[in-house]
Write a protein that holds these residues in place. Sequence first.
Motif: not given
Length: 355
Positions: A326-355
């Motif tokens: 579960q910890q390692a899954r959250n790391t991958i989710k953070l990487i995915e959201e970082a990619i979205v942040s870079n592409e959209s040039k905005r800060t991404i709220d992680l509420d509900g996306k991490l377990i």
Amino acid sequence: MKTINAAVIGYGLAGRAFHAPIINCLEEFNLKAIYTKNKANREEINRRYPNTEVVTDVKDIFQDDSIELVVIATPNEFHYPLAAEAMAANKNVVVDKPFTITSQDADQLIHLSQQKNAVLSVYQNRRWDSDFLTLKKLIESGILGNIVEFESHFDRFKNTTSNNWREESGPGCGMLYDLGPHLIDQAVNLFGLPQAVTADLRNQRECKETVDNFELILHYPNLKVTLKSGMLVKIPTPRYTLLGDRGSFVKYGLDVQEGDLVNELTPLNKVDWGKEPEAIYGRIATEIGGLNVDGIVESERGDYRQYYLSVYRALVGEEPLAVTPQQARNTIKLIEEAIVSNESKRTIDLDGKLI
């Protein structure tokens, strides 16, 4: 004491330097088999581990009922399918970082491990780096007061092209997937899950087509965490910078275990395993009892064996895993959201996306 038969799939850098030699150092495990098709690798394995079988078909590992633990040390794209196949064959599994390429794949592996009642973990070995153990102890001591900012770097200098799958353009390639999991896992281990992430991902070398520089800002209520990595850093920057309302800690240099393992040094043939040289001890400046203190902090001793001992204790039912899927899954989710942040040039709220 029960001995666990283990097999390693893959004998690139991960298998050669991080998994096989560490497993071989522990009496709790028997390194029964290693999978590789490379002739030079087979010759090296026969030299270093004469009692270990070399196989050229992964089915030889999955069909061997005596093997209880399978280590996936392949290129990233094969982590998910091989881990799934191993658990389908009723094996316990360690996956080298990154866990998977997508959080959806991570969720599926976690579900499968629960169905099979299998131990599943990810090799976040840098929780047992000497500098990280020192940093963690400093934070827990409270000697720097309330921590307000933390910056972690993992930099290199390499401006040339090389035929390395880690630097190719494709799913799971690039520095964000290579070194990002280390920095993210360490930060979350220290401070918990962040509320949001802001990312800047770049390709700074003309010869490469994938991310070779990243900066992630993890947002916490009263704390800023910055994680950075680049391939064009000729003059070393601090590995860690830790700022509190009572003082600061700055640390240069990397844990020595990787360099030793690459050079075939292990806890079996090197005295003072995991001990850093005094030249790269960190510097602290703080206040204790009204006295200003400015000096060095002796680094804790690093030891990657502790990761596999944690896996062993989970396998024999003595204690929970130190690194959970579960910890390692959250790391991958953070990487995915970082990619979205870079592409959209905005800060991404992680509420509900991490377990």
